[in-house]
Design an enzyme around this catalytic site. Structure first.
Site, short mmCIF file in Angstrom:
data_model
loop_
_atom_site.label_atom_id
_atom_site.label_comp_id
_atom_site.label_asym_id
_atom_site.label_seq_id
_atom_site.Cartn_x
_atom_site.Cartn_y
_atom_site.Cartn_z
N ASP A 116 0.85 -1.17 0.00
CA ASP A 116 0.00 0.00 0.00
C ASP A 116 0.90 1.23 0.00
O ASP A 116 1.92 1.27 0.69
CB ASP A 116 -0.89 0.00 1.26
CG ASP A 116 -2.31 0.42 0.97
OD1 ASP A 116 -2.49 1.52 0.43
OD2 ASP A 116 -3.23 -0.36 1.29
N ASP A 223 -3.21 4.54 -2.28
CA ASP A 223 -4.31 5.06 -1.46
C ASP A 223 -4.75 6.45 -1.96
O ASP A 223 -3.91 7.33 -2.16
CB ASP A 223 -3.77 5.18 -0.03
CG ASP A 223 -4.86 5.44 0.98
OD1 ASP A 223 -5.69 4.55 1.19
OD2 ASP A 223 -4.87 6.54 1.58
N GLU A 284 -6.44 3.83 -5.96
CA GLU A 284 -7.79 4.00 -5.40
C GLU A 284 -8.38 5.22 -6.09
O GLU A 284 -7.90 6.34 -5.90
CB GLU A 284 -7.73 4.18 -3.89
CG GLU A 284 -9.10 4.07 -3.25
CD GLU A 284 -9.10 4.38 -1.76
OE1 GLU A 284 -10.07 4.04 -1.09
OE2 GLU A 284 -8.14 4.99 -1.26
N HIS A 358 -11.17 -3.43 2.80
CA HIS A 358 -11.11 -3.14 4.23
C HIS A 358 -11.94 -1.93 4.65
O HIS A 358 -12.00 -1.60 5.83
CB HIS A 358 -9.65 -2.93 4.63
CG HIS A 358 -9.08 -1.69 3.98
ND1 HIS A 358 -8.89 -1.59 2.62
CD2 HIS A 358 -8.70 -0.51 4.50
CE1 HIS A 358 -8.41 -0.40 2.34
NE2 HIS A 358 -8.28 0.29 3.46
N ASP A 359 -12.52 -1.23 3.68
CA ASP A 359 -13.35 -0.06 3.98
C ASP A 359 -14.84 -0.33 3.76
O ASP A 359 -15.66 0.57 3.92
CB ASP A 359 -12.97 1.11 3.06
CG ASP A 359 -11.57 1.61 3.28
OD1 ASP A 359 -11.08 1.56 4.42
OD2 ASP A 359 -10.94 2.07 2.29
C1 GLC Z 1 -8.32 5.07 1.84
C2 GLC Z 1 -8.12 3.82 2.67
C3 GLC Z 1 -8.78 4.00 3.98
C4 GLC Z 1 -8.13 5.17 4.68
C5 GLC Z 1 -8.16 6.42 3.81
C6 GLC Z 1 -7.20 7.45 4.33
O1 GLC Z 1 -9.65 5.28 1.53
O2 GLC Z 1 -8.55 2.70 1.96
O3 GLC Z 1 -8.71 2.85 4.78
O4 GLC Z 1 -8.77 5.42 5.89
O5 GLC Z 1 -7.78 6.15 2.49
O6 GLC Z 1 -5.89 7.01 4.16
#
Ligand code: GLC
Ligand code: CA
Length: 606
Positions: A116, A223, A284, A358-359
């Site tokens: 990540d 991310d 992402e 995970h979100d």
């Molecule tokens: C992304 C991650 C999440 C995190 C956010 C801030 O959305 O997947 O888990 O809290 O970024 O880093």
């Protein structure tokens, strides 16, 4: 069944527009949330040694790549998405030696490892941020600092530069008494946004990325990478927006898909990835719809990213108050959003396919049926078949391959996620936009902690996540249903959700139509059956090979809708059932009768 059996896609099969076809076009990625995967030292928190000890399980599942959520040194305000040192492993997870061992073992088993990369922001404990708190330091401009609103005493209520709210509750601005100014944080106040306008910031990030690539990792999941370029006015202005019911305006318009995003991603590509091979980059794609921007960023000619996670299909059950006021999903909305994503990258670029991470809440609880264990298994398989037969690279989130469910928490003190806890207080206690009861229901349905309960390995008291006799409880409660839903039971059962995922992965590895065939939605208006066609054009149209995919997404039986029925036209041959959630004879009978049993999914070779 390891990645060694993955075929090389023939040249005639076109994937993302690159030549030759990239290795990841028929690969499957598995996401690990290290904190919740496997604890080896009894502190109740998963660790790197734990991951290494379970790699044979992943090889057995057949995945090609593992993506590790962050394991870098971090105060863990947001479970590691707040990084204090990009070149160190957090002691909670182990050591750099443990990381090297994990890498070597994964590679020996034929799996790649993607890390990540969290570079929209750092931790407030990162030395860059600490230095930036001094306006005379060379790092002064590495973050987004702004003075108090004119006419206001800095640090007093209402003195924030504007009304932007953080995604994790409260203002997106935090006052720093040392500097006498505010810094921007889209996420928690311990996650200050880096200023990507500053070339020194960018080069420090690229150096770090090269350091990891040289160490032998195989790429990055990036991310919120689509938030790094900000929409500044011509004189550095930051425009406020309309103030919502919780007292804040939206920060997203400032950060999503900013004007320099392509430039930054291309620069990153030049500085880090040019000249390297065998890697994977996935961003992402917060704020990027399945549309032209998705295509542009993932088109190999533009040298940005291999693929993006687009989220439009996971927003469809958010109600008027957003994710905390969920509404039932409509299958036609899922079809529409997936079709937009698939069609966006039909000729150039590439899709990632995912229902869990995970979100997100667990998909089997979200869109499947967990009212009985039988229906849970059926719906988990149906949703898996549905997702994995799309065109793109599929991602499996740990436990999804077991049909793991939501956490089932009923008390706020069971939650650990800062977003869930902060938003509860903001919405219920402060802004009073929702009752405690409704918010608890919202959390039960949507909290990120639903995905973060410990991996269910076996039926022992802590599910094999940590030893049954350790003095420390796991950092978050184990789901009591681990006595029924666990890896040990499923690996041994040829009819399990796990065994079904093995077949899906094998199909992706060996069948070029599944990997790269064109995708065409059928019956867009049917609210219960999701069906589509995958095909590889042949030089001779007579030889055009197609797969018909039909999935009943409901707990009642359903008629095969018109478009699919036309393609079957009554003649059904059981030997052409490529895969089904039931056995091939039953599936053939369903096709013949034109009626699907609850959660029945079929892949049929036309
Ligand atoms: C992304 C991650 C999440 C995190 C956010 C801030 O959305 O997947 O888990 O809290 O970024 O880093
Ligand atoms: Ca541990």
């Amino acid at each position: 069944m390891t990645s060694t059996q993955r075929i090389e896609l023939p040249d005639g099969v076109r994937t993302n527009g690159a030549d030759p076809n990239p290795w990841w076009a028929n690969s499957v990625v598995y996401q690990i949330y290290p904190r919740s995967f496997q604890d080896t030292n009894g502190d109740g928190i998963g660790d790197l040694k734990g991951i290494t000890s379970r790699l044979d399980y992943l090889a057995r599942l057949g995945v090609d790549v593992i993506w590790l959520s962050p394991v870098y040194k971090s105060p863990q305000d947001d479970n590691g998405y707040d990084i204090a040192d990009y070149r160190q492993i957090d002691p909670m997870f182990g050591t750099m030696d443990d990381m090297d061992e994990l890498l070597a073992t994964a590679h020996r088993l034929g799996m790649k490892v993607v890390m990540d990369l969290v570079v929209n922001h750092t931790s407030d404990e990162h030395p860059w941020f600490q230095a930036s708190r001094d306006a005379n330091d060379p790092h002064a401009d590495w973050y987004w600092w702004r003075p108090a609103k004119p006419g206001h005493e800095p640090g007093t209520p209402g003195a924030e530069p504007n009304h932007w709210g953080s995604y994790f509750g409260g203002s997106a601005w935090q006052y720093d008494a040392k500097r006498g100014e505010y810094y921007l944080h889209q996420f928690s106040k311990k996650q200050p946004d880096l200023n990507w306008e500053n070339p020194e910031v960018r080069h420090a990030v690229y150096d770090m990325m090269n350091w990891w690539m040289d160490r032998g990792i195989d790429g990055f999941r990036m991310d919120v990478i689509t938030l790094i370029s900000k929409h500044l006015g011509p004189n550095g202005e930051m425009e406020d927006g309309e103030i919502g019911p919780e007292g804040y305006s939206n920060v997203y318009w400032f950060c999503e898909d900013g004007p320099r995003l392509d430039e930054f991603l291309q620069e990153m590509h030049r500085e880090v990835f040019d000249g390297r091979e065998g890697y994977l980059t996935v961003g992402e794609g917060t704020g990027i719809d399945g549309g032209p921007r998705d295509e542009f960023i993932t088109d190999p000619r533009n040298r940005e990213l291999d693929m993006l996670f687009v989220f439009t299909h996971l927003d469809i059950d958010h109600g008027e108050g957003g994710k905390w006021t969920p509404k039932p999903m409509r299958l036609t909305d899922l079809k529409r959003t997936m079709a937009a994503q698939q069609n966006a990258v039909a000729s150039h670029g590439w899709a990632s396919i995912f229902l869990d991470n995970h979100d997100q809440p667990r998909v089997v609880s979200r869109w499947g049926d967990t009212s009985t264990d039988e229906l849970r298994v059926k719906s988990a398989k149906a949703l898996a078949l549905l997702a994995h037969l799309h065109r793109g690279t599929p991602y499996i989130y740990q436990g999804e391959e077991l049909g793991m469910t939501n956490a089932g928490f009923t008390r706020l003190d069971q939650y650990r996620d800062l977003e869930s806890i902060n938003m509860y207080h903001q919405r219920v206690d402060e802004a009073k936009v929702e009752s405690a009861e409704d918010m608890m229901a919202g959390l039960a349905a949507q909290s990120r902690d639903n995905a973060r309960t410990p991996m269910q390995w076996d039926s022992t008291p802590y599910a094999g996540f940590t030893a049954a006799d350790v003095p420390t409880q796991p950092w978050i409660e184990v789901n009591p249903n681990h006595t029924v839903i666990n890896a040990e039971a499923e690996v041994a059962d040829p009819d399990s959700v796990f065994a079904f995922y093995q077949r899906l992965i094998e199909l992706r590895h060996t069948n070029p139509i599944v990997a790269a065939g064109d995708w065409k939605l059928l019956d867009p208006d049917d609210e219960q059956v999701y069906d589509f066609l995958r095909s590889l054009p042949e030089e001779n149209p007579e030889e055009r090979r197609s797969l018909l995919v039909i999935v009943n997404c409901g707990s009642t039986s359903a008629h095969i809708p018109h478009d699919a029925a036309e393609l079957i036209h009554g003649a059904v041959d059981a030997s052409r059932i490529v895969l089904s959630t039931t056995d091939p004879d039953m599936a053939a009978a369903s096709l013949l009768l034109g009626k699907l049993s609850p959660w029945e999914g079929i892949v049929y070779q036309l």
